[in-house]
Enzyme design. Sequence first.
Site, PDB file in Angstrom:
ATOM      1  N   ARG A  13       0.384  -1.345  -0.490  1.00 14.41           N
ATOM      2  CA  ARG A  13      -0.339  -0.109   0.233  1.00 14.41           C
ATOM      3  C   ARG A  13       0.509   0.939  -0.115  1.00 14.41           C
ATOM      4  O   ARG A  13       0.827   2.145  -0.400  1.00 14.41           O
ATOM      5  CB  ARG A  13      -1.006   0.314   1.161  1.00 14.41           C
ATOM      6  CG  ARG A  13      -1.846  -0.551   1.518  1.00 14.41           C
ATOM      7  CD  ARG A  13      -2.353  -1.606   2.506  1.00 14.41           C
ATOM      8  NE  ARG A  13      -1.754  -2.667   2.746  1.00 14.41           N
ATOM      9  CZ  ARG A  13      -1.592  -3.520   2.719  1.00 14.41           C
ATOM     10  NH1 ARG A  13      -2.872  -4.157   1.902  1.00 14.41           N
ATOM     11  NH2 ARG A  13      -0.893  -4.282   2.496  1.00 14.41           N
ATOM     12  N   THR A  14       1.591   1.231   1.209  1.00 16.91           N
ATOM     13  CA  THR A  14       2.578   2.790   1.361  1.00 16.91           C
ATOM     14  C   THR A  14       3.190   2.554   0.201  1.00 16.91           C
ATOM     15  O   THR A  14       3.191   4.128  -0.665  1.00 16.91           O
ATOM     16  CB  THR A  14       3.484   2.602   2.271  1.00 16.91           C
ATOM     17  OG1 THR A  14       3.050   2.373   3.144  1.00 16.91           O
ATOM     18  CG2 THR A  14       4.207   3.611   2.564  1.00 16.91           C
ATOM     19  N   HIS A  71       5.656   5.712  11.145  1.00 16.63           N
ATOM     20  CA  HIS A  71       5.212   5.182   9.996  1.00 16.63           C
ATOM     21  C   HIS A  71       4.151   6.465   9.835  1.00 16.63           C
ATOM     22  O   HIS A  71       2.543   6.673   9.989  1.00 16.63           O
ATOM     23  CB  HIS A  71       4.533   4.563   9.708  1.00 16.63           C
ATOM     24  CG  HIS A  71       3.908   3.920   8.718  1.00 16.63           C
ATOM     25  ND1 HIS A  71       4.023   4.680   7.716  1.00 16.63           N
ATOM     26  CD2 HIS A  71       3.868   2.108   7.954  1.00 16.63           C
ATOM     27  CE1 HIS A  71       3.688   4.084   6.275  1.00 16.63           C
ATOM     28  NE2 HIS A  71       3.155   2.812   6.515  1.00 16.63           N
ATOM     29  N   LYS A  92      26.413  -4.000  -3.336  1.00 18.04           N
ATOM     30  CA  LYS A  92      27.496  -3.939  -3.131  1.00 18.04           C
ATOM     31  C   LYS A  92      28.173  -2.988  -1.835  1.00 18.04           C
ATOM     32  O   LYS A  92      29.267  -2.849  -2.144  1.00 18.04           O
ATOM     33  CB  LYS A  92      28.568  -3.348  -3.989  1.00 18.04           C
ATOM     34  CG  LYS A  92      27.647  -3.823  -6.027  1.00 18.04           C
ATOM     35  CD  LYS A  92      27.971  -2.733  -6.915  1.00 18.04           C
ATOM     36  CE  LYS A  92      27.558  -2.977  -8.181  1.00 18.04           C
ATOM     37  NZ  LYS A  92      27.856  -2.027  -9.227  1.00 18.04           N
ATOM     38  N   ARG A 104      11.601   3.897   3.143  1.00 15.87           N
ATOM     39  CA  ARG A 104      11.453   3.025   4.218  1.00 15.87           C
ATOM     40  C   ARG A 104      12.771   2.311   4.286  1.00 15.87           C
ATOM     41  O   ARG A 104      13.344   1.642   3.434  1.00 15.87           O
ATOM     42  CB  ARG A 104      10.498   1.854   3.532  1.00 15.87           C
ATOM     43  CG  ARG A 104       9.997   0.323   4.773  1.00 15.87           C
ATOM     44  CD  ARG A 104       8.459  -0.645   4.337  1.00 15.87           C
ATOM     45  NE  ARG A 104       7.106   0.678   4.523  1.00 15.87           N
ATOM     46  CZ  ARG A 104       6.370   0.138   4.715  1.00 15.87           C
ATOM     47  NH1 ARG A 104       6.287  -0.703   4.318  1.00 15.87           N
ATOM     48  NH2 ARG A 104       4.948   0.796   5.055  1.00 15.87           N
TER      49      ARG A 104
HETATM   50  N1  ASP Z   1       1.829  -2.016   6.644  1.00 15.31           N
HETATM   51  C1  ASP Z   1       2.404  -0.941   7.889  1.00 15.31           C
HETATM   52  C2  ASP Z   1       3.876  -1.138   8.299  1.00 15.31           C
HETATM   53  O1  ASP Z   1       4.461  -0.715   7.418  1.00 15.31           O
HETATM   54  C3  ASP Z   1       1.913  -2.782   8.874  1.00 15.31           C
HETATM   55  C4  ASP Z   1       2.321  -3.882   8.690  1.00 15.31           C
HETATM   56  O2  ASP Z   1       2.828  -4.257   7.965  1.00 15.31           O
HETATM   57  O3  ASP Z   1       2.437  -4.524   9.613  1.00 15.31           O
HETATM   58  O4  ASP Z   1       4.207  -1.030   9.241  1.00 15.31           O
END
Ligand code: ASP
Length: 332
Positions: free
Chosen positions: A81-82, A159, A110, A131
Site C-alpha cells: 500500500r505505502t 510510520h 555492493k 522505508r
Molecule cells: N504496513 C504497516 C507497516 O509497514 C503495518 C504492518 O506491516 O503490519 O508498518
Amino acid sequence: MIATDVISGQVKGAPSALPADHIGNGFFGQDILSVRQFDREKLDYIYRVADEMRSLVKRFGKANLLDGKILANLFYEPSTRTSSSFQAAMLRLGGRSISINEVHYSSVTKGESLPDTVRTLESYCDLTVLRHPVTGSAELAARYARKPLINAGDGTGEHPTQALLDIYTVENDLGRLDGLKVAMMGDLKYGRTVHSLTRLLSLYETELYFVSPEILRMPDEILGEVRASGHNYTELRDVDEIIGEIDVLYITRVQKERFEDPAQYDEVKGCYVVDPALMAHAKSDMILMHPLPRVYEIAMEVDDDPRAAYFRQMENGMYIRMALLAAVLGKA
Ligand code: ASP
C-alpha cells in the site's frame, strides 16, 4: 535536515532564503520524518487538501500539479500500500516516480551506504520516500539529503503517513476526533503505526486503551509522552471489558520480522482475532481499523460489516499522500 530547517526556517532545496512557514502552511521543502512535526492546525491543513484531492480524483482522475516532478520511491522493506499509493499519488498529480523496491538489485548489495544511495537518487529526483528496517534511518538519511525526504516507515520507530491517513479516516467516518475512546490492540511494541498514531491522538481529547500481551506492550517512551500530554490511558490484556464502549478498535499485525526468537512469535501470533462474535458486542457506530496487511487478526467474514474501515483507510492513504506531495513540493 528537518530539524535544522525548522529551526532556521529555511526551505530545503530552495534557492532563496524563503521562510518555510509562508508556503503550503510550512510544508514546502520540508522533510516528513515524524508525527511530532504536526499540530492540530497542520493536520487540519493536510486533511482539507486531502479532501480536495479526493474530489479531484473523483471528478477528473488526475491533475498536472506536479508535472515534471520525479519521486524516488526507495524501499528496503516490503510494501504494497505505502509504495503503490505514493506512486499512484504522484501519477495522479501528473508527476512520475522511480521505484527501487528490490534494493538487492541496486548498489546496496555492493555495500553502498544509505546516505550515498539517497544522495544518488536525489540527483535525479525532486524528493525521496524511504522505508528502511532501522529505526532512525529516515532521520539519518534526511541529514544528508538536500531535497525533501518522507519517512515511509523506519523499523519499529514511526510510520507518519500511515498515522495521518488513520486519523483522517477516523475524522471522515465519525465526524470528530475529540471525545473518542480509542483502543489499539495487538503488537504495540514493534508496530510503528501505533507509535505514530498514539502520538497524533494525544493532540486530541481522546481516551486511550492499549490492549496487548505483556511482551508486546506499548514502549515506555511513548506511554511517557501520552502522560506528558495530559492524557490518561489504560493498559489491558483483553478487549472484552471495553468492546462495548469504544469508538475505534485499531488492531495490528504481530510483526514477525522483528522477533529474535521465532518461538516467542509463535506464542503470541494469534493472540487477538476480531470475528463477527466480537463485533456483535461492539457499538453500532464503532469502526474497526487495521494498517494492513492482516494475517490472523481479522476474520474475512468481518469485511462486509460497514464498521470495517480498513479498505477505506487504504483509499484515504492515496489522498493523504497526494496532499503531502503537493504540500512538500509547494503546490498545495
Ligand atoms: N504496513 C504497516 C507497516 O509497514 C503495518 C504492518 O506491516 O503490519 O508498518
